[in-house]
Design an enzyme around this catalytic site. Structure first.
Site, PDB file in Angstrom:
ATOM      1  N   GLY A   1       0.835  -1.202   0.000  1.00  0.00           N
ATOM      2  CA  GLY A   1       0.000   0.000   0.000  1.00  0.00           C
ATOM      3  C   GLY A   1       0.866   1.247   0.000  1.00  0.00           C
ATOM      4  O   GLY A   1       2.063   1.172  -0.286  1.00  0.00           O
ATOM      5  N   ASN A   2       0.282   2.371   0.300  1.00  0.00           N
ATOM      6  CA  ASN A   2       1.063   3.607   0.407  1.00  0.00           C
ATOM      7  C   ASN A   2       0.426   4.532   1.442  1.00  0.00           C
ATOM      8  O   ASN A   2      -0.621   4.213   2.001  1.00  0.00           O
ATOM      9  CB  ASN A   2       1.200   4.285  -0.968  1.00  0.00           C
ATOM     10  CG  ASN A   2      -0.152   4.650  -1.543  1.00  0.00           C
ATOM     11  OD1 ASN A   2      -0.869   5.468  -0.986  1.00  0.00           O
ATOM     12  ND2 ASN A   2      -0.522   4.019  -2.667  1.00  0.00           N
ATOM     13  N   HIS A   3       1.062   5.670   1.678  1.00  0.00           N
ATOM     14  CA  HIS A   3       0.660   6.548   2.794  1.00  0.00           C
ATOM     15  C   HIS A   3      -0.504   7.481   2.474  1.00  0.00           C
ATOM     16  O   HIS A   3      -0.831   8.327   3.293  1.00  0.00           O
ATOM     17  CB  HIS A   3       1.847   7.410   3.230  1.00  0.00           C
ATOM     18  CG  HIS A   3       2.919   6.636   3.915  1.00  0.00           C
ATOM     19  ND1 HIS A   3       2.691   5.952   5.076  1.00  0.00           N
ATOM     20  CD2 HIS A   3       4.213   6.431   3.589  1.00  0.00           C
ATOM     21  CE1 HIS A   3       3.804   5.360   5.460  1.00  0.00           C
ATOM     22  NE2 HIS A   3       4.740   5.624   4.567  1.00  0.00           N
ATOM     23  N   SER A   4      -1.093   7.376   1.309  1.00  0.00           N
ATOM     24  CA  SER A   4      -2.168   8.310   0.976  1.00  0.00           C
ATOM     25  C   SER A   4      -3.309   8.185   2.004  1.00  0.00           C
ATOM     26  O   SER A   4      -3.740   7.084   2.334  1.00  0.00           O
ATOM     27  CB  SER A   4      -2.706   8.002  -0.422  1.00  0.00           C
ATOM     28  OG  SER A   4      -3.886   8.728  -0.629  1.00  0.00           O
TER      29      SER A   4
ATOM     30  N   ALA B   1      -3.718   7.713  -5.107  1.00  0.00           N
ATOM     31  CA  ALA B   1      -2.319   7.273  -5.211  1.00  0.00           C
ATOM     32  C   ALA B   1      -2.373   5.775  -5.555  1.00  0.00           C
ATOM     33  O   ALA B   1      -2.436   4.934  -4.668  1.00  0.00           O
ATOM     34  CB  ALA B   1      -1.605   7.507  -3.888  1.00  0.00           C
TER      35      ALA B   1
END
Ligand code: CTP
Length: 406
Positions: free
Chosen positions: A208-211, A276
């Site tokens: 995943g990512n930090h969005s 994102a």
């Protein structure tokens, strides 16, 4: 030309030396066409006379919850208004509003107000910076109210710093802008993508990512406030929009986001792509939780569909696409390339180099780039305000095209 014609505004005045500015504010709002109902706390009457305000507004000015019919009327007034502005807001009444107290007329009407509420604090700089005051300001913002931040300058105490109430001209300009935007996207349908995507590795792990989804959700809410119908395709985010005109389509993966976006895009006037999206996903997610048996494992990643590029290829002449770019080097050149490659009509560039901008921050600093080499630069703002700047681009396009087809 924008005007405040037919708008009903409550102006709450509390005890601060800046109360003298409220007479000018009342006059400017009336000049712009608004009907203004002033309410004053008893402390405010020490700084400016209710007679001045009632003469300017041609309405009686309640000053306490027990005055004339004020107590009976306070609920009605809260429902009557299209906008409530508390200017100046003292530290004392700020605390009351934050806590829901109702022992002065401004606080009592505030509790019944169904309309948007704005507050323009005015106090000495040490008071303004006190954590108790800042916590109360945040609390009011968390209720959805708009802070009209105090400016920097000389204060009544002789000190110089933040704490001066915003000038009446600037507050009037904000009110004009607010009502001009109120319905300018009416009848438009907007597709938004927002949040991160989670790409499964096995049933319990993902890439995943930090969005946080904050920026996209702010745009969805702002577009709905301005009259648009919004399809929000939202990756896994803790946040949720509240406006009833925002239809949320929750997804987990880029592939699901792609499918939802392709489904809704043909029926919309514009797409804003704030998600994102993970560029790659594990080629074969394990059906069971991966056990820690091997010394090293290799994940093979394959490319996800590019949603923006796919929509760009399908775009019809009446549709617009606005994308986002977060770049760490050659920012403008990279963003411009992305916009052209994906057939976008504009791209919003976030820079990681600016403090206060980025994934988990409530503020953002953007530039909007256009294919004709024009660029609009904006200052650091709350994401809710950035959302309106981005939507202004759509409103201007549609406004121009409806004018040119007249
Ligand atoms: N985007 C998208 N689908 C993807 C990747 C990106 O819709 N699979 C959109 C984003 O929502 C954003 C824009 O494309 O509006 C640019 O995203 P970004 O990740 O910066 O672009 P990439 O094409 O992935 O380029 P990079 O090689 O820099 O990662």
């Amino acid at each position: 030309m924008s005007t405040l014609q037919d708008k009903r505004i409550i102006l709450g005045i509390t005890g601060s030396i800046a109360a003298y500015k409220s007479a000018t504010l009342a006059r400017l709002l009336i000049k712009a066409g608004a009907e203004v109902q002033v309410l004053m706390t008893e402390a405010a009457t020490e700084f400016i006379s209710p007679l001045t305000l009632s003469t300017l507004t041609r309405r009686s000015v309640p000053t306490s919850v027990s005055s004339e019919d004020a107590w009976n009327n306070h609920v009605e007034l809260g429902l009557w208004a299209d906008l409530m502005i508390v200017a100046p807001l003292s530290a004392n009444t700020l605390a009351k509003l934050a806590l829901g107290m109702a022992d002065n007329i401004v606080a009592a009407v505030y509790l019944s107000a169904r309309c948007p509420v704005w507050f323009a604090p005015a106090m000495d700089l040490d008071m303004w910076h006190h954590p108790a005051v800042q916590a109360n300001v945040q609390r009011l913002q968390s209720y959805g109210h708009r802070l009209i931040a105090p400016g920097y300058g000389e204060l009544a105490s002789g000190l110089v710093g933040e704490g001066r109430m915003e000038e009446p001209e600037a507050i009037t300009a904000l009110a004009l802008q607010f009502f001009a935007r109120a319905h300018d996207l009416s009848g438009k349908r907007i597709l938004l993508t927002a949040g991160p995507t989670y790409e499964p590795i096995d049933p319990v792990r993902f890439i995943g990512n930090h969005s946080s989804g904050q920026m996209g959700i702010a745009i969805a809410e702002a577009a709905a406030q301005r009259g648009a119908k919004v399809h929000l395709v939202l990756g896994p985010s803790k946040l949720k929009p509240t406006h009833p005109a925002v239809h949320v389509h929750p997804v987990q993966t880029a592939q699901q986001m792609y499918e939802a976006a392709m489904q809704y895009f043909p029926d919309t006037d514009a797409a804003i792509l704030a998600a994102a999206v993970a560029d790659y996903r594990p080629s074969e997610p394990a059906p069971e939780k991966i056990k820690k048996t091997d010394e090293a494992i290799t994940l093979r990643l394959i490319k996800n569909p590019d949603i923006a590029a796919a929509l760009g290829q399908q775009k019809q002449s009446h549709q617009r696409i606005i994308g986002f770019a977060l770049e760490t080097e050659n920012e403008e050149a990279n963003a411009r390339n992305k916009m052209l490659r994906k057939n976008m009509d504009a791209i919003v560039l976030n820079s990681l180099r600016h403090q206060g901008a980025g994934f988990d921050s409530p503020t953002n600093r953007i530039a909007i780039l256009f294919p004709n080499n024009n660029t609009r630069y904006f200052e650091l703002k709350r994401k809710t305000d950035v959302a309106h700047d981005i939507l202004d681009v759509l409103a201007q396009w549609w406004n121009q095209s409806s004018n040119s087809s007249l």
